[in-house]
Design an enzyme around this catalytic site. Structure first.
Site, PDB file in Angstrom:
ATOM      1  CD  GLU A 190      46.932  36.616  37.927  1.00 57.52           C
ATOM      2  OE1 GLU A 190      47.257  37.668  38.514  1.00 57.52           O
ATOM      3  OE2 GLU A 190      46.286  36.612  36.862  1.00 57.52           O
ATOM      4  CD  GLU A 385      41.912  35.202  37.656  1.00 63.08           C
ATOM      5  OE1 GLU A 385      42.210  36.231  37.028  1.00 63.08           O
ATOM      6  OE2 GLU A 385      42.368  34.946  38.785  1.00 63.08           O
TER       7      GLU A 385
HETATM    8  C1  BGP Z   1      43.917  38.708  37.626  1.00 65.26           C
HETATM    9  C2  BGP Z   1      43.564  38.459  39.092  1.00 65.26           C
HETATM   10  C3  BGP Z   1      42.129  38.608  39.409  1.00 65.26           C
HETATM   11  C4  BGP Z   1      41.425  39.690  38.618  1.00 65.26           C
HETATM   12  C5  BGP Z   1      41.843  39.716  37.156  1.00 65.26           C
HETATM   13  C6  BGP Z   1      41.255  40.874  36.371  1.00 65.26           C
HETATM   14  O1  BGP Z   1      45.245  39.058  37.557  1.00 65.26           O
HETATM   15  O2  BGP Z   1      43.950  37.132  39.454  1.00 65.26           O
HETATM   16  O3  BGP Z   1      42.048  38.829  40.804  1.00 65.26           O
HETATM   17  O4  BGP Z   1      41.556  40.886  39.214  1.00 65.26           O
HETATM   18  O5  BGP Z   1      43.232  39.763  37.040  1.00 65.26           O
HETATM   19  O6  BGP Z   1      42.052  42.021  36.549  1.00 65.26           O
HETATM   20  P1  BGP Z   1      41.436  43.391  37.049  1.00 65.26           P
HETATM   21  O7  BGP Z   1      40.525  43.047  38.170  1.00 65.26           O
HETATM   22  O8  BGP Z   1      42.604  44.202  37.444  1.00 65.26           O
HETATM   23  O9  BGP Z   1      40.677  43.966  35.870  1.00 65.26           O
END
Ligand code: BGP
Length: 490
Positions: A190, A385
């Site tokens: 990201e 993701e």
């Molecule tokens: C993204 C990240 C991941 C993961 C995902 C889900 O921004 O790259 O690492 O965390 O978000 O978010 P969260 O875990 O805060 O629910």
């Protein structure tokens, strides 16, 4: 719902990140990262700014904290000791690819050490060998929100140019030692996130920048990450010409809240703030609008004479991204209902349902995002993701009946198929985020569960750490086995 079809070699799989799953934070030579210093907080999930606010005082407290303190990333789901079992479960679902990250501080205990930590290298070699046993390709992120603590305590995170050479040494070691196992690489997770949460993405703690506007420090840190990324890309391609190395962005997707021109302009501007660093990694130069923005803010961006050439020679092979939800954008949000999202807050969309964490599910938004990105970059895309975090419950029968997750997956598979077969998008693969329950990045909860595999541990580290297949485990297996054609939920 039209019939879903995918390319023969479409790469189905799942994704995790070292800092959210490995645990074993201080054994076998692993150095500390900033993620080990983020305490659990009973904070409202609605406002991410509360989750990512951080101070030097909190860092100093973390550096001396004992085992009784709750630092969830220190334990993760103990994947460090369960990786064989976890990979076997991934293989049972039929994964073709597994996105993971390497923790810099496992490879170099201290980023300035002259030689790597052999025990850390051994761990990842064992993981790659285990994946190979099941013909699962690793897709490796070099940096997923876990800068080494010395980068922060001795330097000022990625603001300091020294970070480039230190990262260069780390990346070179990864390519040298793991290049024979790994064909697919990503540089920074990201890459656009530093403006939203600079602590984890850049190791920048605001109270350490009293000598300049903090935002200027972030732009400078971003420049250094762009140089580091481009150098890693060039190095990787020179060492392994067959390797594919991509960038990774947060694909946020905003809709104008009304057809007012002001709302449309605000939406266009917001999206540019997401694209600008990906533009650099794909086109090898700063886009004019970003240079204009830096000029208008009167920021000075320190560059070295060789930087322009480095960026030009380090462009990526593909564009990967995270996608979870969409939200709306209004020039004036006064009196409007807001909704949280992935490290953002947006205006609530009255036409979309929300998860328990308020994220608004929008499969059509994924198709819109795929078209946007493919039209903009004309590069192969990879969804690394996508997933739904919910409060899963173990029922009386000992099972987890997560039909909501099956429906989320079904609808996003449909959207991918439509983008490929109707919009002509070139999509390499799909790795579901949190293929196994792991610690949430933003809330540091275990209770925000994404996995097809339940892990018996709570927000405080209590539990057996046993793994339990959820109903969605068998559903994803069905989807993969049919290469995305059998998506009906039985
Ligand atoms: C993204 C990240 C991941 C993961 C995902 C889900 O921004 O790259 O690492 O965390 O978000 O978010 P969260 O875990 O805060 O629910």
């Amino acid at each position: 719902m039209s019939k879903t079809t995918f390319p023969e070699n479409f790469m189905w799989g799942g994704a995790t990140a070292a800092n959210q799953c490995e645990g074993a934070w201080n054994i076998d030579g692993k150095g500390m990262t900033i993620e080990d210093c983020l305490p659990y907080r009973e904070v409202g999930v609605a406002d991410f700014t509360k989750q990512f606010a951080y101070s030097t005082e909190e860092l100093e407290k973390a550096l001396i904290a004992g085992p009784e303190e709750n630092y969830p990333k220190r334990r993760g789901i103990d994947h460090y000791h369960h990786y064989k079992e976890d990979i076997r479960l991934f293989a049972e679902m039929g994964f073709k690819i597994y996105r993971m990250s390497i923790c810099w501080s496992r490879i170099y205990t201290n980023p300035e050490d002259p030689t790597p930590n052999e025990k850390g290298i051994e761990f990842y070699e064992n993981v790659f060998k285990e994946l190979k046993k099941y013909d699962i390709e690793p897709l490796v992120t070099l940096s997923h929100y876990d800068p080494p603590i010395e980068l922060i305590t001795k330097y000022r995170g990625w603001y300091s140019r020294e970070a480039i050479d230190l990262f260069d040494k780390y990346a070179k070691t990864c390519f040298e030692r793991f290049g024979k196992y790994v064909k697919y690489w990503l540089t920074f997770n990201e890459v656009d996130a530093m403006l939203r949460h600079p602590v984890t993405s850049g190791g920048l703690i605001e109270d350490r920048f009293t000598d300049m506007p903090f935002e200027q420090a972030i732009y400078q840190a971003m420049h250094h990450q762009m140089i580091a990324s481009a150098k890693a890309v060039k190095m990787c391609k020179e060492m392994y010409p067959e390797a594919q190395i991509g960038c990774m962005m947060t694909k946020l997707c905003f809709y104008p809240f009304t057809c007012k021109p002001e709302d449309n302009l605000a939406t266009q501007q917001r999206m540019r703030s997401i694209y600008r660093y990906v533009d650099i990694q794909v086109f090898g130069e700063y886009p004019k609008y970003l240079l204009k923005e830096i000029e208008n803010k009167n920021f000075v961006l320190h560059q070295e004479p060789e930087d322009e050439k480095i960026l030009k020679e380090g462009t990526v092979d593909f564009v990967s991204f995270s996608y979870y939800m969409t939200s709306c954008m209004a020039a004036d949000t006064t009196g409007l209902d807001m909704a949280p999202g992935n490290t953002v807050n947006g205006v609530k969309n009255p036409y979309l349902a929300s998860s328990e964490w308020g994220w608004q599910t929008d499969p059509i938004g994924l198709r819109i995002s795929l078209v946007d990105l493919y039209d903009r970059y004309r590069k192969p895309l990879f969804i690394v993701e996508n997933g739904l975090g919910e409060k899963d419950v173990v029922s009386e029968d000992g099972k987890i009946h997560d039909d909501y997750r099956k429906e989320y997956l079904r609808d996003h598979v449909q959207a991918m198929s439509d983008a490929i077969n109707e919009d002509g998008v070139e999509l390499l693969g799909y790795t579901w985020w949190g293929c196994i329950d792991i610690i949430s990045e933003s809330t540091r909860q275990m209770s925000k569960r994404y996995g097809f595999i339940y892990v018996d541990v709570d927000d405080y580290g209590n539990g057996t750490y046993n793994r339990i297949k959820k109903d969605s485990f068998y559903y994803y297996k069905q989807v993969i086995e049919s290469n995305g054609e059998k998506i009906e939920i039985r």
